[in-house]
Write an enzyme that holds these catalytic residues in place. Structure first.
Site, short mmCIF file in Angstrom:
data_model
loop_
_atom_site.label_atom_id
_atom_site.label_comp_id
_atom_site.label_asym_id
_atom_site.label_seq_id
_atom_site.Cartn_x
_atom_site.Cartn_y
_atom_site.Cartn_z
N ARG A 194 -1.01 4.66 31.58
CA ARG A 194 -1.84 5.76 32.07
C ARG A 194 -3.14 5.80 31.28
O ARG A 194 -3.26 6.50 30.27
CB ARG A 194 -1.09 7.09 31.91
N GLU A 213 1.17 7.79 46.06
CA GLU A 213 1.31 9.15 45.54
C GLU A 213 0.93 10.20 46.57
O GLU A 213 1.02 11.39 46.30
CB GLU A 213 0.37 9.35 44.34
N ARG A 219 -3.18 1.16 34.81
CA ARG A 219 -3.70 2.00 35.87
C ARG A 219 -5.12 2.45 35.53
O ARG A 219 -5.39 2.88 34.40
CB ARG A 219 -2.81 3.23 36.06
N HIS A 223 1.73 17.22 33.14
CA HIS A 223 1.50 16.01 32.34
C HIS A 223 1.82 16.21 30.88
O HIS A 223 2.08 15.25 30.16
CB HIS A 223 0.06 15.53 32.54
N ARG A 261 2.48 20.93 40.89
CA ARG A 261 3.46 20.56 39.85
C ARG A 261 3.24 21.32 38.55
O ARG A 261 4.11 21.36 37.69
CB ARG A 261 3.43 19.03 39.61
N CYS A 278 7.44 4.64 39.41
CA CYS A 278 7.03 4.93 38.03
C CYS A 278 6.93 6.43 37.75
O CYS A 278 6.63 6.83 36.64
CB CYS A 278 5.72 4.24 37.69
N ASN A 280 5.87 11.91 41.17
CA ASN A 280 5.44 13.24 40.72
C ASN A 280 4.38 13.80 41.67
O ASN A 280 4.52 14.91 42.18
CB ASN A 280 4.85 13.18 39.30
N ASP A 281 3.33 13.02 41.90
CA ASP A 281 2.31 13.51 42.82
C ASP A 281 2.78 13.48 44.25
O ASP A 281 2.42 14.34 45.05
CB ASP A 281 1.01 12.70 42.65
#
Ligand code: PEP
Ligand code: MG
Length: 541
Positions: free
Chosen positions: A295, A431, A332, A188, A465, A502, A454-455
């Site tokens: 986020r 995700e 979110r 992140h 990650r 996203c 990503n997840d």
């Protein structure tokens, strides 16, 4: 000139002086003092200086980054005004007859480790503040360290590793670029660097030495290279590269106001991802069609040990909603946990935080925190076009439980006669592989979808990650992932619902054609990636 090679995480060229960011207290020499009274006076003067610095920082932060961010300095002042804590240190100087720097270092460890924090009503997360305050005192006592974040001149920040909570507070006007010894490209911290558009190279390893402090360096975020004390030829070449990239960015500006349409007429929306108040301005400059992912968790990393209040959340969300006018803003619910730890929420130690107490699971444990966000978003719904996105979904039950909370928030607002949009849309992130498999059922329950690649990559490939040892196994182009994206898109479209991507893959220009082909409705990327993506789309046949 020394050339270092690392991993590029955010494009761009930065040239400036290197300054090391120190989080940990470094080794302090132990010195016996003859005149203990004098040492105690020196210690007390250092406390006075630290308090006045914190006051100054508080005032400055209120002006520059808002009250929520400033609160941390007020809280740290409180630590220095804690009589028991300070007297404890004075007694240690008296008894041990040792230099104040050494005593402060010892005291921080002793108090932070013991039951002191608990007794004083601090939680585990306050440890960092005790260490921070200790560092400040040691810096003042040893008169050698500068407070990096508040230096006058813009600089390039170096660190062993940066955490999202450090990165979120980077002041883009001061930090030209950043370089680290460790870290991974999918963390992140990397996401934040890209969102903020700060040229960065990470994982340079031990060759990034503290002795380079103050030296001129170049961060080449395109190639993942760092040049220390560059020679004339390199400096000229990199300045040219910087100018070229600036003129490329200028050229892209011409695409503002243009449609995201391929040569054959296929359209796709481009939205932007944000995490902080400052990012909202970048979205406006970027010409994105709206905010595809706010986020919220980063708002929890800015307030130090205090939770942001409903009012503080409301203010930031409102700014986003009003700035975007009628354009959609997808907020979110905070995906806290994993590598996104906030000091104001203590989740305890977890062996596998990415698959532990995280995202909605945290919200179900801490319903007040969930409620504050739901209420803030609902209240903002009359100021713009906002919708709610749920992170890390794995089951229909979670959606039902979250919807139940949303209904509770609506009932409360109704009773309080506070207006909101009764028909606010509710969406989910895809995700987890579980969410992929039940995407058909989910599509009957919620209004829209956003794929967090990503997840989804991390969980599908069983690859952390944030772990550089397995970075080579983290392949978001893996056929399994592409298949999943295709399946979800079909399931969602069968129910006539909207789907976006996203995660970072949305900005991967080698994937754009694939996304258009399978009918993804929207791509949401960092603000400074919007126009490059538009260009790519318009170049597709
Ligand atoms: C994702 O997982 O792709 C995503 C967009 O969420 P985050 O990167 O914040 O975990
Ligand atoms: Mg995610």
């Amino acid at each position: 000139m020394i050339t270092l090679t690392g991993k590029k995480i955010s494009e761009g060229i930065a040239i400036g002086k290197l300054s090391f960011y120190k989080r940990d207290i470094k080794e302090i020499k132990k010195i016996y003092v003859k005149d203990v009274e004098k040492e105690i006076q020196r210690f007390q003067r250092a406390i006075e200086k630290a308090v006045s610095e914190l006051k100054l920082l508080y005032d400055m932060s209120i002006r520059e980054v808002g009250e929520a961010n400033a609160a941390i300095f007020e809280m740290q002042q409180g630590i220095l005004e804690d009589k028991e804590y300070i007297d404890g240190m004075i007694n240690m100087i008296l008894e041990d007859k040792l230099n104040a720097e050494y005593i402060v270092q010892q005291a921080v460890e002793r108090f932070v480790d013991g039951s002191f924090l608990q007794k004083k009503g601090y939680n585990k997360a306050h440890e960092a503040d005790f260490r921070d305050v200790g560092l400040r005192l040691i810096r003042i006592l040893s008169r050698s360290w500068k407070d990096k974040m508040f230096m006058d001149e813009p600089f390039i920040m170096a660190a062993r590793e940066l955490y999202p909570s450090d990165t979120v507070q980077l002041d883009k006007t001061k930090v030209l670029g950043f370089v680290t010894m460790y870290g991974t490209i999918n963390s992140h911290t990397a996401v934040l660097a890209r969102t903020k558009g700060i040229p960065s190279v990470i994982a340079l390893g031990e060759p990034l030495k503290e002795q380079y402090e103050g030296k001129t360096i170049i961060v080449d975020g395109y190639e993942g290279k760092v040049y220390i004390e560059p020679d004339y030829t390199t400096l000229t070449r990199m300045k040219q590269r910087r100018d070229a990239s600036q003129s490329h960015t200028k050229n892209l500006e011409r695409l503002k106001g243009k449609e995201n349409v391929t040569q054959s007429g296929q359209k796709i929306e481009i939205f932007a991802n944000v995490g902080t108040r400052e990012d909202i301005e970048n979205v406006l400059r970027s010409d994105a069609g709206g905010i595809g992912l706010f986020r919220s968790e980063f708002l929890y990393m800015e307030t130090g040990n205090r939770l942001p209040t409903e009012e503080q959340l409301f203010q930031v969300y409102r700014l986003a909603a009003e700035s975007m006018g009628t354009n959609r803003v997808v907020i979110r619910i905070a995906d806290l946990g994993g590598d996104k730890m906030a000091r104001c929420i203590d989740l305890g130690a977890q062996a596998n935080p990415a698959i532990g107490l995280r995202g909605l699971r945290v919200m179900f444990e801490k319903e007040d925190v969930f409620m504050d966000q739901l209420r803030a978003i609902l209240r903002v719904s009359v100021f713009g076009n906002v919708s709610i996105l749920l992170p890390m979904i794995t089951s229909l039950d979670e959606v039902a439980r979250a919807r139940g909370m949303l209904e509770r928030a609506k009932r409360a607002l109704k009773e309080e006669k506070i207006p909101f949009d009764e028909n606010i849309l509710l969406g989910v992130m895809i995700e987890t592989p579980a969410a992929v498999m039940i995407s058909g059922e989910l599509a009957r329950e919620v209004d829209f979808f956003s794929i967090g690649t990503n997840d989804l990559s991390q969980l599908t490939l069983g690859t952390d990650r944030g772990n550089s040892k397995v970075e080579k196994y983290y392949n978001p182009h893996h056929p399994a992932l592409l298949k999943m994206i295709r399946i979800v898109t079909n399931n969602v479209h069968l129910e006539g619902k909207h789907i976006s991507v996203c995660g970072d893959l949305a900005a991967d220009l080698t994937m754009t054609e694939f996304f258009i082909q399978i009918g993804i409705d929207e791509l949401s990327v960092a603000p400074n990636q919007v126009l490059a993506l538009r260009k790519k789309i318009r170049d597709i046949q």
